[in-house]
Design an enzyme around this catalytic site. Sequence first.
Site, PDB file in Angstrom:
ATOM      1  N   LEU A  59       0.811  -1.220   0.000  1.00 59.56           N
ATOM      2  CA  LEU A  59       0.000   0.000   0.000  1.00 59.56           C
ATOM      3  C   LEU A  59       0.845   1.272   0.000  1.00 59.56           C
ATOM      4  O   LEU A  59       0.337   2.362   0.233  1.00 59.56           O
ATOM      5  CB  LEU A  59      -0.958  -0.004   1.196  1.00 59.56           C
ATOM      6  CG  LEU A  59      -1.894  -1.213   1.246  1.00 59.56           C
ATOM      7  CD1 LEU A  59      -2.748  -1.181   2.498  1.00 59.56           C
ATOM      8  CD2 LEU A  59      -2.750  -1.295  -0.007  1.00 59.56           C
ATOM      9  N   CYS A  60       2.116   1.125  -0.297  1.00 55.06           N
ATOM     10  CA  CYS A  60       3.036   2.262  -0.317  1.00 55.06           C
ATOM     11  C   CYS A  60       2.972   2.947  -1.684  1.00 55.06           C
ATOM     12  O   CYS A  60       3.036   2.290  -2.721  1.00 55.06           O
ATOM     13  CB  CYS A  60       4.443   1.740  -0.039  1.00 55.06           C
ATOM     14  SG  CYS A  60       5.592   2.984   0.452  1.00 55.06           S
ATOM     15  N   HIS A  61       2.824   4.269  -1.677  1.00 53.50           N
ATOM     16  CA  HIS A  61       2.726   5.017  -2.932  1.00 53.50           C
ATOM     17  C   HIS A  61       4.057   5.046  -3.677  1.00 53.50           C
ATOM     18  O   HIS A  61       5.102   5.215  -3.051  1.00 53.50           O
ATOM     19  CB  HIS A  61       2.316   6.472  -2.658  1.00 53.50           C
ATOM     20  CG  HIS A  61       0.930   6.607  -2.156  1.00 53.50           C
ATOM     21  ND1 HIS A  61       0.619   6.512  -0.813  1.00 53.50           N
ATOM     22  CD2 HIS A  61      -0.238   6.816  -2.806  1.00 53.50           C
ATOM     23  CE1 HIS A  61      -0.681   6.665  -0.663  1.00 53.50           C
ATOM     24  NE2 HIS A  61      -1.229   6.847  -1.848  1.00 53.50           N
ATOM     25  N   ASP A 118      24.056 -11.298   4.142  1.00 52.88           N
ATOM     26  CA  ASP A 118      24.419 -12.170   3.023  1.00 52.88           C
ATOM     27  C   ASP A 118      25.925 -12.148   2.770  1.00 52.88           C
ATOM     28  O   ASP A 118      26.529 -13.191   2.527  1.00 52.88           O
ATOM     29  CB  ASP A 118      23.666 -11.753   1.765  1.00 52.88           C
ATOM     30  CG  ASP A 118      24.008 -12.633   0.580  1.00 52.88           C
ATOM     31  OD1 ASP A 118      23.900 -13.877   0.708  1.00 52.88           O
ATOM     32  OD2 ASP A 118      24.410 -12.094  -0.470  1.00 52.88           O
ATOM     33  N   MET A 135       8.949   5.033   4.742  1.00 51.26           N
ATOM     34  CA  MET A 135       9.041   3.624   4.331  1.00 51.26           C
ATOM     35  C   MET A 135      10.241   3.394   3.427  1.00 51.26           C
ATOM     36  O   MET A 135      10.892   2.351   3.494  1.00 51.26           O
ATOM     37  CB  MET A 135       7.745   3.172   3.653  1.00 51.26           C
ATOM     38  CG  MET A 135       6.525   3.202   4.563  1.00 51.26           C
ATOM     39  SD  MET A 135       6.758   2.401   6.173  1.00 51.26           S
ATOM     40  CE  MET A 135       7.161   0.746   5.698  1.00 51.26           C
ATOM     41  N   GLU A 136      10.557   4.369   2.584  1.00 50.92           N
ATOM     42  CA  GLU A 136      11.728   4.245   1.712  1.00 50.92           C
ATOM     43  C   GLU A 136      13.012   4.218   2.537  1.00 50.92           C
ATOM     44  O   GLU A 136      13.930   3.444   2.251  1.00 50.92           O
ATOM     45  CB  GLU A 136      11.752   5.385   0.688  1.00 50.92           C
ATOM     46  CG  GLU A 136      10.725   5.247  -0.418  1.00 50.92           C
ATOM     47  CD  GLU A 136       9.287   5.553  -0.014  1.00 50.92           C
ATOM     48  OE1 GLU A 136       8.386   5.314  -0.845  1.00 50.92           O
ATOM     49  OE2 GLU A 136       9.037   6.017   1.125  1.00 50.92           O
TER      50      GLU A 136
END
Length: 170
Positions: A89-91, A140, A125-126
């Site tokens: 739901l992130c634009h 990793d 969020m980014e």
Amino acid sequence: MSTQDRPSGSGQDPQDRLTHIDEAGAARMVDVSGKDVTARTARASGRVLVAPRVVELLRGEGVPKGDALATARIAGIMGAKRTPDLIPLCHPLSVSGVKLDLSVADDAVEITATVRTTDRTGVEMEALTAVSVAALTVVDMVKAVDKGAVITDVRVEQKTGGKSGDWTRS
């Protein structure tokens, strides 16, 4: 857990409601079309706890897979740009810039991401995605030497701009 480290809100104030849930309880993408386009930034941080041997290698000859910090930096930048592909739901935003800093502490790789945009919604969020993807990449890159590396403390440190104004973790 301090107030700044846990969710808040009583649910009584309209500002306390979950914006991605509609009146019927269904998930929805928030309509931001009525919001002003403004300059916004977000800074997030996180850590990857590693064994002393990993710290020694990162400060010296490097780990077997190559330059772990440079690889994690690029991965984090790529992650920030792909955030709406990962978080439903992130634009999709016009990301103006991503700065990713990684440093080797005595027991961890410390990661900080700063993301900038001029858009209708924030880039928290980014910034979180940049830190998370960089941290996953560190794990990793070092797993041949340290299978027990731990990602921890991923969180927003600061946001600026937008209707809700500026916020800094205390």
